[in-house]
Design an enzyme around this catalytic site. Structure first.
Site, PDB file in Angstrom:
ATOM      1  N   CYS A  36       1.388  11.595  38.015  1.00  0.00           N
ATOM      2  CA  CYS A  36       0.515  10.574  38.321  1.00  0.00           C
ATOM      3  C   CYS A  36       0.364  10.326  39.733  1.00  0.00           C
ATOM      4  O   CYS A  36       1.522  10.364  40.520  1.00  0.00           O
ATOM      5  CB  CYS A  36       0.534   9.112  37.526  1.00  0.00           C
ATOM      6  SG  CYS A  36      -0.673   8.149  37.900  1.00  0.00           S
ATOM      7  N   ASP A  66     -10.707   5.504  42.271  1.00  0.00           N
ATOM      8  CA  ASP A  66      -9.361   5.680  41.928  1.00  0.00           C
ATOM      9  C   ASP A  66      -8.841   7.090  42.745  1.00  0.00           C
ATOM     10  O   ASP A  66      -9.806   7.834  43.065  1.00  0.00           O
ATOM     11  CB  ASP A  66      -9.228   5.570  40.492  1.00  0.00           C
ATOM     12  CG  ASP A  66      -8.015   5.345  40.097  1.00  0.00           C
ATOM     13  OD1 ASP A  66      -7.010   5.222  40.969  1.00  0.00           O
ATOM     14  OD2 ASP A  66      -7.560   5.072  38.692  1.00  0.00           O
ATOM     15  N   ASN A  67      -7.513   7.233  42.683  1.00  0.00           N
ATOM     16  CA  ASN A  67      -6.961   8.479  43.168  1.00  0.00           C
ATOM     17  C   ASN A  67      -7.273   8.956  44.439  1.00  0.00           C
ATOM     18  O   ASN A  67      -7.863  10.071  44.637  1.00  0.00           O
ATOM     19  CB  ASN A  67      -7.270   9.406  41.998  1.00  0.00           C
ATOM     20  CG  ASN A  67      -6.595   9.339  41.007  1.00  0.00           C
ATOM     21  OD1 ASN A  67      -5.394   8.861  40.918  1.00  0.00           O
ATOM     22  ND2 ASN A  67      -7.133   9.324  39.506  1.00  0.00           N
TER      23      ASN A  67
HETATM   24  N1  LIG Z   1     -10.308   9.945  29.725  1.00  0.00           N
HETATM   25  C1  LIG Z   1      -9.436   9.709  30.499  1.00  0.00           C
HETATM   26  N2  LIG Z   1      -8.632  10.544  31.062  1.00  0.00           N
HETATM   27  C2  LIG Z   1      -7.482  10.303  32.018  1.00  0.00           C
HETATM   28  C3  LIG Z   1      -7.270   8.925  32.152  1.00  0.00           C
HETATM   29  C4  LIG Z   1      -7.885   8.053  31.620  1.00  0.00           C
HETATM   30  O1  LIG Z   1      -7.540   6.771  31.544  1.00  0.00           O
HETATM   31  N3  LIG Z   1      -8.926   8.130  30.796  1.00  0.00           N
HETATM   32  N4  LIG Z   1      -6.117   8.852  33.129  1.00  0.00           N
HETATM   33  C5  LIG Z   1      -6.186   9.845  34.026  1.00  0.00           C
HETATM   34  C6  LIG Z   1      -4.656   9.645  34.916  1.00  0.00           C
HETATM   35  S1  LIG Z   1      -4.843   8.576  36.219  1.00  0.00           S
HETATM   36  C7  LIG Z   1      -3.510  10.319  34.886  1.00  0.00           C
HETATM   37  S2  LIG Z   1      -2.300  10.252  35.667  1.00  0.00           S
HETATM   38  C8  LIG Z   1      -3.449  11.248  33.501  1.00  0.00           C
HETATM   39  C9  LIG Z   1      -2.226  10.702  32.677  1.00  0.00           C
HETATM   40  O2  LIG Z   1      -2.112  11.817  31.329  1.00  0.00           O
HETATM   41  P1  LIG Z   1      -1.186  11.342  30.281  1.00  0.00           P
HETATM   42  O3  LIG Z   1      -1.511   9.889  29.891  1.00  0.00           O
HETATM   43  O4  LIG Z   1      -1.468  12.251  29.365  1.00  0.00           O
HETATM   44  O5  LIG Z   1       0.195  11.489  30.902  1.00  0.00           O
HETATM   45  O6  LIG Z   1      -4.627  11.140  32.717  1.00  0.00           O
HETATM   46  C10 LIG Z   1      -5.864  11.278  33.359  1.00  0.00           C
HETATM   47  N5  LIG Z   1      -7.081  10.970  32.600  1.00  0.00           N
HETATM   48 MO   LIG Z   2      -3.033   8.818  37.624  1.00  0.00          MO
END
Ligand SMILES: Nc1nc2c(c(=O)[nH]1)N[C@H]1C(S)=C(S)[C@@H](COP(=O)(O)O)O[C@H]1N2
Ligand SMILES: [Mo]
Length: 886
Positions: free
Chosen positions: A161, A293-294
């Protein structure tokens, strides 16, 4: 019914239950069979690469039962970083390290922006997703198609993350993100289809530059979505894939069941879970989560400023894709104690490192003298062992042939034996990694508003305590106290001075007082009592209501009378931890009053006797009445209707058509919105237009205070204005100290009082609570109460609900209901009153109180107006108890 393949490794690989002919169908499709009935990998001696440890059989945890994730089985060791829900967790750092190169689903970190979409095992092969946009051959595929028609591959991939290690940034200065420790990363074997294969079949058109991904999780600002460059997505060396298996099992719900994107070398945020759409475009994603975000904004932009910089947010240069190089010390662990006397001469330091974009970590260095000299640690790359697998090697039904690939998709480990005597002679130990482009981790932090990509040297402080050493990491995840950063800051050290807060010659310590200057003191230092959760729970009623804010216990009894929000809001808080709400709605003045009510500190040492976690908001409540005094209830925004340039009526849909709003006349409700990235809550009180007996929907009139070049607007009103239809908002109530019971009967703080007349004084959107009372009087023909409404505004267009007010005056007759509008800047042709709401107006239109004391003055408006009204009325001989400020 489950078909489980026996596996000494303990993998449980259920086949989706299906009718018999489907099973036969499966047998024909040997790819599906081989995917879900994985043969035993360990039995073959050629496999020299790591396989995952045996996963656990988890249960749905009690704390999840009250949330939309009440079907997801989880490991209780995971540390929750954002309260109970949504689920954002990391494993304790030592546990993560101890699992080895591959992380089980049990300890894999999770980052969910919202609730987990629910997909049954029997439905997963029918899950559909699209490849669309700028492609010659758009397609809709099922997961079954994906498994049957495409080659499957298996790769080991580390996801990280972008917020990994963010707690350190938050200690320096609060960012808009929650506090990850150093375990916001995990590695697994992912099986699925290489993204270039899918895209090639869809044939991207000329001019296509980006690939957007969208998930099935509906969030406050739409579905989660983001994008990456098409050229990367087409590059096999980048290893992007569409994955349906993790460590040889179907995806766990938290990790995207049944289908997700997995992108090696880039931040986890790009690896979209619960994949529904792949859209090829000419421009980057315009999804809210892609933009807000990000990202790493320039360091000088602070959280307040960032709210006003849409163009800065959209600037693609600030979007994070490839990970930066980073590392952490896992052993010694935080608070680990190492005796100096047990004969051991050395200590093995251990930890992880990673680089982004397929790069390789090429060295890891350790310093015991704050960077003057460095020692090389040993690096191991378990990932390399997969490169040695024979050609055509299959794992979990996917080809594990990575022999030709040079890129690194995974973390690596480092170790260094150091003589204990050397550790004992140092004040700290720090590490830095370098990658194959010779980029080395920086000594200093690059702070930014979202607190992402934090990668300065990882520093562990060494304390000599008698005959042993105690080690102290920078921070602990979430709100867990501990770590040298918080300690040094509390002691007045400046942790950003480039020397980890050590005092430099000639440098003044930051006085602790000053460091904490902006935080209002809410405790009484003389209070030393420790209060258990059961003691607190025994005070959850109206006599002696106790409540908790920031771990401190307060007794609200003496304030029931005087509380401007009414006694009910204190009673509703009784027996609970109400930190978030309290802090969100109270002014600094109110916080400064708290020491007088402080009675003790909540004892959190005994886990068995812990506070019940505050119930999550109910998504759909079957109950008859919508508003609940102790729990937040959700309603969906159905529509927004502009009724003037800055005012809108928001209509929300309740849980079912016959559900009643449930708000007594004259009372208010609270609205809660959350920042979807930081999870910060905004809470405000409103009086809706809907009546308490209205059913099915709730209408709220909101004046939107927009930012102007010279003045900040309203946080809540602008956030509400930005909400798309379909978004959930949380409500709670009723609150308020006043209630109109009808026919002249009022209740003030529960005490009844009879009136014959109301004088109503309001301005701007202050009309809403007053309007509710006036409407109740007018609607009841038996109600003899006389009302005079004085409504002050700037210009005629600003008068809210004018038509309704004039209509009520006509209907009831001016003797019962008289409405006077005054304008401070009237246009030509205005025939009503002119001038401000001041003493002169109040003397002329209201005058001194009657002998009988049968009148109440209800006041609601901007601060200045309320102040003028109070002074004028008291000056004319009215008593304080005749005046009611909403
Ligand atoms: N659909 C969806 N995909 C997502 C997210 C989410 O909230 N919704 N979070 C993202 C983020 S910020 C991260 S760091 C990763 C985390 O993956 P994990 O929960 O399988 O570790 O998924 C990503 N993909
Ligand atoms: Mo993330």
């Amino acid at each position: 019914m489950e078909v489980v393949s026996p596996s000494p490794l303990g993998f449980r690989l259920p086949l989706p239950p299906s009718p018999p002919q489907e099973v036969i169908d499966f047998e024909k499709q040997n790819i599906i069979l081989s995917t879900y009935n994985v043969e035993e990998p360990e039995s073959e001696p050629t496999r020299l690469y790591p396989l995952p440890p045996k996963p656990r059989q988890n249960k749905v945890l009690p704390e999840d039962l009250k949330t939309p994730d009440n079907f997801v089985e989880r490991d209780p060791r995971l540390i929750r970083l954002t309260g109970i829900h949504p689920f954002n967790v990391e494993a304790p750092l030592s546990d993560l390290y101890d699992e080895g190169f591959l992380t089980t689903k049990d300890l894999h970190y999770v980052r969910n922006h919202g609730a987990v979409p629910r997909v049954e095992d029997s439905e997963i092969l029918d899950w559909t997703f699209t490849v669309e946009g700028m492609v010659e051959k758009p397609v809709t595929l099922t997961l079954r198609d994906l498994i049957r028609d495409y080659e499957q591959v298996t790769y080991p991939i580390t996801l990280v993350c972008a917020g990994n290690r963010r707690k350190e940034q938050n200690v320096v200065r609060k960012t808009k993100g929650f506090s990850w420790g150093a375990a916001g990363l995990s590695t697994a074997l992912w099986t699925g289809v290489a993204l270039p294969e899918l895209l090639k079949r869809a044939v991207p058109k000329r001019g296509a530059k980006y690939v957007c991904f969208e998930g099935a999780d509906k969030l406050p600002n739409g579905y989660y979505g983001t994008s990456v460059k098409l050229s990367w997505a087409m590059d096999p060396e980048r290893g992007m894939m569409v994955s349906h298996m993790m460590n040889g099992e179907m995806l766990h719900p938290d990790h995207g069941k049944p289908l997700r994107i997995v992108i090696p070398g880039q931040i986890g945020g790009r690896s979209v879970k619960w994949l529904k759409r792949i859209i090829v475009t000419s421009a980057p994603s315009d999804n809210w989560y892609h933009i807000y975000d990000n990202r790493v904004l320039p360091t000088m932009i602070d959280p307040e400023q960032s709210a006003d910089l849409p163009e800065t947010w959209k600037d693609e240069r600030y979007a994070i894709y490839d990970l930066n190089t980073n590392s952490a010390i896992c052993y010694p662990a935080h608070d680990e104690k190492v005796p100096l006397t047990d004969g051991a001469h050395t200590y093995k330091l251990k930890g992880y490192a990673y680089a982004g974009a397929g790069k390789r970590v090429t060295r890891l260095e350790v310093t015991l003298d704050q960077g003057k000299t460095w020692v090389l640690a040993d690096l191991t790359y378990p990932e390399d062992q997969y490169r040695l697998a024979p050609e055509g090697e299959m794992l979990y039904g996917g080809r594990l042939d990575v022999s030709s690939r040079e890129a690194c998709f995974c973390w690596c480990f480092w170790e260094l034996d150091l003589p204990l005597s050397q550790l004992a002679g140092a004040k700290d130990v720090m590490i830095r990694a370098m990658d194959d482009s010779m980029m080395v981790q920086p000594r200093d932090m690059y702070w930014s508003v979202l607190g992402m990509m934090n990668n300065p040297w990882y520093r562990v402080v060494i304390h000599k305590e008698g005959q042993s050493l105690r080690f102290e990491h920078p921070t602990q995840p979430a709100l867990i106290p501990g770590g040298w950063m918080e300690r040094v800051k509390k002691e007045g050290g400046n942790i950003t001075n480039g020397f980890w807060g050590d005092k430099m010659p000639g440098e003044e310590a930051v006085p602790a007082q000053e460091a904490a200057a902006k935080e209002i003191k809410m405790v009484d230092d003389k209070v030393t009592r420790s209060i258990t959760a059961s003691e607190l729970r025994a005070h959850d009623g109206e006599d002696e209501p106790w409540f908790v804010v920031n771990g401190q216990v307060y007794d609200g009894t003496k304030f029931l009378e005087g509380h401007p929000g009414g006694a009910a809001s204190i009673i509703n808080a009784a027996g609970q931890d109400v930190s978030e709400e309290f802090l969100a709605i109270h002014s600094e003045n109110a916080k400064a009053m708290m020491p007088a009510y402080h009675i003790g500190t909540l004892d959190t040492t005994s886990a068995a006797d812990s506070l019940p976690t505050p119930p999550e908001s109910c998504p759909q409540s079957p109950s008859l009445v919508f508003l609940q005094p102790k729990t937040w209830t959700r309603a969906l925004l159905a529509s927004k209707e502009a009724i003037s340039s800055d005012t809108k009526i928001f209509t929300f849909t309740l849980s079912h058509p016959t559900q009643q709003v449930g708000l007594p006349v004259g009372q208010h409700l609270m609205i809660r919105l959350r920042d979807p990235v930081s999870r910060e809550a905004i809470i405000r009180a409103y009086t809706p237009l809907s009546e308490g007996s209205d059913t099915g929907s709730l209408r709220v009139l909101v004046k939107i205070y927009r930012d102007t070049p010279t003045q900040k607007g309203g946080r809540m009103t602008q956030a509400l204005d930005a909400l798309p239809a379909g978004h959930a908002v949380e409500f709670k109530g009723p609150v308020g100290k006043f209630e109109y019971l009808g026919r002249g009967r009022c209740a003030v703080n529960g005490r009844e009082r009879k009136v014959r007349r109301f004088v109503m004084v309001c301005g701007g959107s202050g009309i809403t609570p007053v309007f509710a009372v006036l409407r109740a009087v007018v609607k009841d023909v038996q109600d003899q109460t006389r009302c005079l409404l004085l409504d002050g505004n700037r210009v005629e267009e600003d008068i809210l609900l004018k038509k309704e007010l004039d209509g009520m005056e006509r209907e009831a007759g001016a003797a019962k209901c008289r409405v006077l509008h005054t304008l401070s800047r009237p246009a030509d042709g205005w025939t009503g009153l002119t001038g401000r709401m001041n003493r002169e107006l109040f003397e002329r239109e209201v005058g001194r109180p009657a002998e009988e004391r049968d009148t109440m003055v209800l006041i609601c408006g901007p601060e200045g107006m309320e102040k003028a009204a109070r002074e004028s009325f008291l000056g004319m001989g009215w008593a304080e108890e005749d005046l009611l400020f909403f």
